[in-house]
Design an enzyme around this catalytic site. Structure first.
Site, PDB file in Angstrom:
ATOM      1  N   ASP A 144     122.705 -12.129 129.820  1.00 42.83           N
ATOM      2  CA  ASP A 144     121.260 -12.323 129.956  1.00 42.83           C
ATOM      3  C   ASP A 144     120.831 -12.075 131.410  1.00 42.83           C
ATOM      4  O   ASP A 144     121.356 -12.722 132.321  1.00 42.83           O
ATOM      5  CB  ASP A 144     120.896 -13.763 129.548  1.00 42.83           C
ATOM      6  CG  ASP A 144     119.401 -13.976 129.500  1.00 42.83           C
ATOM      7  OD1 ASP A 144     118.712 -13.132 128.900  1.00 42.83           O
ATOM      8  OD2 ASP A 144     118.922 -14.968 130.076  1.00 42.83           O
ATOM      9  N   THR A 187     114.269 -15.850 134.946  1.00 50.58           N
ATOM     10  CA  THR A 187     112.836 -15.515 134.954  1.00 50.58           C
ATOM     11  C   THR A 187     112.538 -14.251 134.140  1.00 50.58           C
ATOM     12  O   THR A 187     113.388 -13.382 133.951  1.00 50.58           O
ATOM     13  CB  THR A 187     112.296 -15.276 136.386  1.00 50.58           C
ATOM     14  OG1 THR A 187     112.862 -14.057 136.900  1.00 50.58           O
ATOM     15  CG2 THR A 187     112.611 -16.431 137.305  1.00 50.58           C
ATOM     16  N   ARG A 225     124.458  -6.200 124.891  1.00 58.81           N
ATOM     17  CA  ARG A 225     123.108  -5.644 125.070  1.00 58.81           C
ATOM     18  C   ARG A 225     123.139  -4.140 125.299  1.00 58.81           C
ATOM     19  O   ARG A 225     122.096  -3.493 125.355  1.00 58.81           O
ATOM     20  CB  ARG A 225     122.406  -6.294 126.279  1.00 58.81           C
ATOM     21  CG  ARG A 225     122.140  -7.770 126.141  1.00 58.81           C
ATOM     22  CD  ARG A 225     121.537  -8.326 127.425  1.00 58.81           C
ATOM     23  NE  ARG A 225     120.087  -8.173 127.461  1.00 58.81           N
ATOM     24  CZ  ARG A 225     119.227  -9.140 127.171  1.00 58.81           C
ATOM     25  NH1 ARG A 225     119.655 -10.335 126.848  1.00 58.81           N
ATOM     26  NH2 ARG A 225     117.937  -8.917 127.212  1.00 58.81           N
ATOM     27  N   ASP A 234     120.152 -22.689 131.574  1.00 56.77           N
ATOM     28  CA  ASP A 234     119.508 -23.768 132.342  1.00 56.77           C
ATOM     29  C   ASP A 234     117.991 -23.581 132.433  1.00 56.77           C
ATOM     30  O   ASP A 234     117.292 -24.400 133.028  1.00 56.77           O
ATOM     31  CB  ASP A 234     120.128 -23.878 133.749  1.00 56.77           C
ATOM     32  CG  ASP A 234     119.957 -22.594 134.565  1.00 56.77           C
ATOM     33  OD1 ASP A 234     119.215 -21.684 134.128  1.00 56.77           O
ATOM     34  OD2 ASP A 234     120.577 -22.491 135.646  1.00 56.77           O
ATOM     35  N   TYR A 251     121.218  -1.289 123.411  1.00 54.27           N
ATOM     36  CA  TYR A 251     119.802  -1.137 123.749  1.00 54.27           C
ATOM     37  C   TYR A 251     119.638  -0.573 125.163  1.00 54.27           C
ATOM     38  O   TYR A 251     118.973   0.442 125.360  1.00 54.27           O
ATOM     39  CB  TYR A 251     119.118  -2.496 123.633  1.00 54.27           C
ATOM     40  CG  TYR A 251     117.621  -2.472 123.833  1.00 54.27           C
ATOM     41  CD1 TYR A 251     116.777  -1.916 122.872  1.00 54.27           C
ATOM     42  CD2 TYR A 251     117.042  -3.039 124.962  1.00 54.27           C
ATOM     43  CE1 TYR A 251     115.401  -1.910 123.048  1.00 54.27           C
ATOM     44  CE2 TYR A 251     115.659  -3.039 125.142  1.00 54.27           C
ATOM     45  CZ  TYR A 251     114.842  -2.482 124.189  1.00 54.27           C
ATOM     46  OH  TYR A 251     113.477  -2.481 124.361  1.00 54.27           O
TER      47      TYR A 251
HETATM   48  P1  NAD Z   1     108.854  -3.754 117.269  1.00 57.29           P
HETATM   49  O1  NAD Z   1     110.198  -4.125 116.781  1.00 57.29           O
HETATM   50  O2  NAD Z   1     107.680  -4.599 116.854  1.00 57.29           O
HETATM   51  O3  NAD Z   1     108.504  -2.244 116.924  1.00 57.29           O
HETATM   52  C1  NAD Z   1     109.449  -1.243 116.788  1.00 57.29           C
HETATM   53  C2  NAD Z   1     109.038  -0.371 115.622  1.00 57.29           C
HETATM   54  O4  NAD Z   1     109.968   0.700 115.470  1.00 57.29           O
HETATM   55  C3  NAD Z   1     109.029  -1.130 114.294  1.00 57.29           C
HETATM   56  O5  NAD Z   1     107.863  -0.831 113.580  1.00 57.29           O
HETATM   57  C4  NAD Z   1     110.282  -0.619 113.587  1.00 57.29           C
HETATM   58  O6  NAD Z   1     110.191  -0.727 112.186  1.00 57.29           O
HETATM   59  C5  NAD Z   1     110.345   0.799 114.096  1.00 57.29           C
HETATM   60  N1  NAD Z   1     111.685   1.380 114.052  1.00 57.29           N
HETATM   61  C6  NAD Z   1     112.848   0.839 114.486  1.00 57.29           C
HETATM   62  N2  NAD Z   1     113.875   1.691 114.279  1.00 57.29           N
HETATM   63  C7  NAD Z   1     113.341   2.811 113.702  1.00 57.29           C
HETATM   64  C8  NAD Z   1     113.896   4.028 113.227  1.00 57.29           C
HETATM   65  N3  NAD Z   1     115.196   4.282 113.328  1.00 57.29           N
HETATM   66  N4  NAD Z   1     113.053   4.946 112.682  1.00 57.29           N
HETATM   67  C9  NAD Z   1     111.725   4.701 112.562  1.00 57.29           C
HETATM   68  N5  NAD Z   1     111.147   3.546 112.977  1.00 57.29           N
HETATM   69  C10 NAD Z   1     111.958   2.612 113.543  1.00 57.29           C
HETATM   70  O7  NAD Z   1     108.957  -3.714 118.853  1.00 57.29           O
HETATM   71  P2  NAD Z   1     107.852  -3.501 119.966  1.00 57.29           P
HETATM   72  O8  NAD Z   1     107.931  -4.675 120.868  1.00 57.29           O
HETATM   73  O9  NAD Z   1     106.556  -3.098 119.382  1.00 57.29           O
HETATM   74  O10 NAD Z   1     108.485  -2.283 120.788  1.00 57.29           O
HETATM   75  C11 NAD Z   1     107.983  -0.973 120.748  1.00 57.29           C
HETATM   76  C12 NAD Z   1     108.712  -0.126 121.781  1.00 57.29           C
HETATM   77  O11 NAD Z   1     108.475  -0.647 123.095  1.00 57.29           O
HETATM   78  C13 NAD Z   1     110.226  -0.099 121.606  1.00 57.29           C
HETATM   79  O12 NAD Z   1     110.696   1.210 121.867  1.00 57.29           O
HETATM   80  C14 NAD Z   1     110.735  -1.042 122.663  1.00 57.29           C
HETATM   81  O13 NAD Z   1     112.023  -0.713 123.084  1.00 57.29           O
HETATM   82  C15 NAD Z   1     109.711  -0.858 123.763  1.00 57.29           C
HETATM   83  N6  NAD Z   1     109.644  -2.059 124.608  1.00 57.29           N
HETATM   84  C16 NAD Z   1     109.007  -3.184 124.181  1.00 57.29           C
HETATM   85  C17 NAD Z   1     108.996  -4.318 124.988  1.00 57.29           C
HETATM   86  C18 NAD Z   1     108.304  -5.582 124.559  1.00 57.29           C
HETATM   87  O14 NAD Z   1     108.414  -6.587 125.248  1.00 57.29           O
HETATM   88  N7  NAD Z   1     107.579  -5.588 123.473  1.00 57.29           N
HETATM   89  C19 NAD Z   1     109.646  -4.291 126.221  1.00 57.29           C
HETATM   90  C20 NAD Z   1     110.302  -3.130 126.610  1.00 57.29           C
HETATM   91  C21 NAD Z   1     110.278  -2.016 125.800  1.00 57.29           C
HETATM   92  N1  UDP Z   2     115.106 -17.415 125.570  1.00 54.67           N
HETATM   93  C1  UDP Z   2     115.004 -18.798 125.507  1.00 54.67           C
HETATM   94  N2  UDP Z   2     114.712 -19.367 124.301  1.00 54.67           N
HETATM   95  C2  UDP Z   2     114.505 -18.635 123.174  1.00 54.67           C
HETATM   96  C3  UDP Z   2     114.613 -17.224 123.248  1.00 54.67           C
HETATM   97  C4  UDP Z   2     114.918 -16.666 124.476  1.00 54.67           C
HETATM   98  O1  UDP Z   2     115.153 -19.517 126.519  1.00 54.67           O
HETATM   99  O2  UDP Z   2     114.246 -19.236 122.116  1.00 54.67           O
HETATM  100  C5  UDP Z   2     115.369 -16.806 126.892  1.00 54.67           C
HETATM  101  C6  UDP Z   2     116.462 -15.729 126.908  1.00 54.67           C
HETATM  102  O3  UDP Z   2     117.716 -16.328 127.141  1.00 54.67           O
HETATM  103  C7  UDP Z   2     116.018 -14.864 128.073  1.00 54.67           C
HETATM  104  C8  UDP Z   2     114.498 -14.978 128.058  1.00 54.67           C
HETATM  105  O4  UDP Z   2     114.203 -16.125 127.261  1.00 54.67           O
HETATM  106  O5  UDP Z   2     116.486 -15.384 129.276  1.00 54.67           O
HETATM  107  C9  UDP Z   2     113.796 -13.770 127.457  1.00 54.67           C
HETATM  108  O6  UDP Z   2     114.397 -13.481 126.205  1.00 54.67           O
HETATM  109  P1  UDP Z   2     113.763 -12.484 125.137  1.00 54.67           P
HETATM  110  O7  UDP Z   2     114.721 -12.429 124.010  1.00 54.67           O
HETATM  111  O8  UDP Z   2     112.358 -12.866 124.857  1.00 54.67           O
HETATM  112  O9  UDP Z   2     113.668 -11.079 125.901  1.00 54.67           O
HETATM  113  P2  UDP Z   2     114.629 -10.272 126.896  1.00 54.67           P
HETATM  114  O10 UDP Z   2     113.869 -10.201 128.146  1.00 54.67           O
HETATM  115  O11 UDP Z   2     115.910 -11.024 127.065  1.00 54.67           O
HETATM  116  O12 UDP Z   2     114.829  -8.978 126.226  1.00 54.67           O
END
Ligand code: NAD
Ligand code: UDP
Ligand code: UDP
Length: 344
Positions: free
Chosen positions: A297, A236, A168, A232, A171
């Site tokens: 995880d 959360t 991970r 399991d 990221y």
């Molecule tokens: P997503 O994958 O739907 O959107 C990401 C977008 O970025 C996509 O449109 C993808 O094509 C574009 N992208 C990826 N790499 C690129 C690159 N090198 N150049 C140009 N475009 C690129 O994801 P999302 O959930 O909409 O996430 C948006 C942002 O929010 C991300 O930075 C993500 O890390 C952050 N974020 C999201 C969540 C969540 O739960 N959705 C949680 C934490 C952080």
């Molecule tokens: N997870 C799960 N079943 C799935 C996908 C994910 O039980 O089909 C679990 C995963 O192991 C993690 C949590 O759900 O504990 C959230 O995972 P997700 O990939 O949605 O996001 P994360 O918070 O890990 O980035």
């Protein structure tokens, strides 16, 4: 004479600032990187609604043109550019919402070196752009900067517990470096930055095969497949509906605080509890199947949002049991097509 630049902003801002009609108003030019993704496209909707002029830069790795297709290209103040943020970009804007980065573990692990480059080089380029044009820059960081947290709930002052060499890390460490870069541009170049640490967010436009837990469970329940619980199921997460997040991002951008701010819904669920909510919402008979969990995880995750409440006046409004049904309708239509949806 009133300076038109003091009135930068959309129609709503102009009215709020009581700018006389005769004064020429410069519309706010906003860059949204990753704007074709699921969070980005909702943000774009809100910015256009507010009267901003929006440029989306996206390489369409996980984003889809369909997410923006409801905007009429002839009339909408929207320009969509296919571009990879790892390469420099020359644009003139007032605000940069920097979202470009795959967010689902399945996607970001697919090409981890590219993920790290996107987070580090991509963020560096967008900060360089912000510095050149004097734009305000908002980074969408993540709760993953806390790693497998030893503090619960997570407060912004917690430094985290991240494995630097795990699967991970591309990221987690990528986003940590992005935060470092943002703060260093803030300190060294006086750049106006904002940092949001986003917790798990869900909504209708998620890719059906996105791989994240909410989209997986919803698609599985609709297809009458077993819900795949990893490990399991006692780990959360806290799930936030996208409209709450978008409101928080905009408040953060227009406010005066750098952050970082946790933006998430403190409602915490085990994965087994989430499976139960999905069963109640879609199919009470849906089976659960246990699968091995993925490496590193995080065991638990829940935002402390006191800082966002106090300084941004923000808190989420949509609980999981209200947000989930909004997603089901859209997933049903996409999985079965409209015809079969009617037969459901
Ligand atoms: P997503 O994958 O739907 O959107 C990401 C977008 O970025 C996509 O449109 C993808 O094509 C574009 N992208 C990826 N790499 C690129 C690159 N090198 N150049 C140009 N475009 C690129 O994801 P999302 O959930 O909409 O996430 C948006 C942002 O929010 C991300 O930075 C993500 O890390 C952050 N974020 C999201 C969540 C969540 O739960 N959705 C949680 C934490 C952080
Ligand atoms: N997870 C799960 N079943 C799935 C996908 C994910 O039980 O089909 C679990 C995963 O192991 C993690 C949590 O759900 O504990 C959230 O995972 P997700 O990939 O949605 O996001 P994360 O918070 O890990 O980035
Ligand atoms: N950059 C960009 N667009 C711009 C200005 C800069 O993509 O409008 C990129 C530039 O190519 C560099 C990065 O942003 O890789 C950092 O730029 P900065 O000027 O801060 O640093 P330097 O170029 O001096 O290393």
């Amino acid at each position: 004479r009133q300076d038109a630049h003091a009135a930068v902003g959309g129609e709503r801002e102009r009215r709020a600032a009581r700018v006389p009609l005769g004064v020429r108003l410069r519309v706010l030019r906003v860059l949204v990187t990753g704007g074709a993704g699921f969070v980005g496209s909702h943000l774009v909707d809100r910015l256009l609604e507010r009267g901003d002029s929006v440029i989306v830069v996206d390489n369409f790795f996980t984003g889809r043109k369909e997410n923006l297709a409801h905007h009429d290209p002839a009339t909408a103040a929207l320009e969509v550019i296919r571009h990879d943020v790892v390469e420099p970009a020359l644009l003139e804007v007032d605000r940069i919402y920097h979202l470009a980065c795959p967010a689902s573990p399945v996607h970001y692990k697919h090409n981890p070196v590219k993920t790290a480059k996107t987070s580090v080089v991509g963020t560096l380029n967008m900060l360089g752009l912000a510095k050149r044009v004097g734009a305000r820059f908002l980074l969408t960081s993540t709760s993953e900067v806390y790693g497998d947290p030893l503090q619960h709930p997570q407060v912004e002052t917690y430094w985290g517990n991240v494995n630097p060499i795990g699967v991970r890390s591309c990221y987690d460490e990528g986003k940590r470096t992005a935060e470092t870069l943002a703060m260093d541009y803030h300190r060294a170049a006086n750049l106006e930055v904002r940092i949001a640490r986003i917790f798990n967010t869900y909504e209708p436009r998620m890719c059906i095969d996105d791989g994240r837990v909410v989209s997986n469970f919803v698609a599985q329940a609709l297809r009458k497949e077993p819900l795949t619980v990893y490990g399991d199921g006692k780990q959360t997460r806290s799930f936030q509906y996208v409209s709450d997040l978008v409101e928080g991002l905009m408040k953060l951008m227009e406010g005066e605080h750098v952050g970082p701010f946790n933006l998430g819904n403190p409602g915490e669920f085990t994965m087994l509890e989430l499976a139960r909510v999905v069963q109640e919402t879609i199919d009470r008979g849906a089976r659960i199947e246990f699968r091995p969990n993925t490496a590193d995880d995080p065991h638990k995750r829940k935002p402390d949002i006191a800082r966002a409440k106090q300084l941004l006046g923000w808190e989420p409004k949509v609980p999981l049991r209200e947000g989930l049904p909004l997603m089901v309708q859209d997933f049903r239509a996409r999985i079965f097509g409209d015809g079969q949806q009617a037969a459901q």
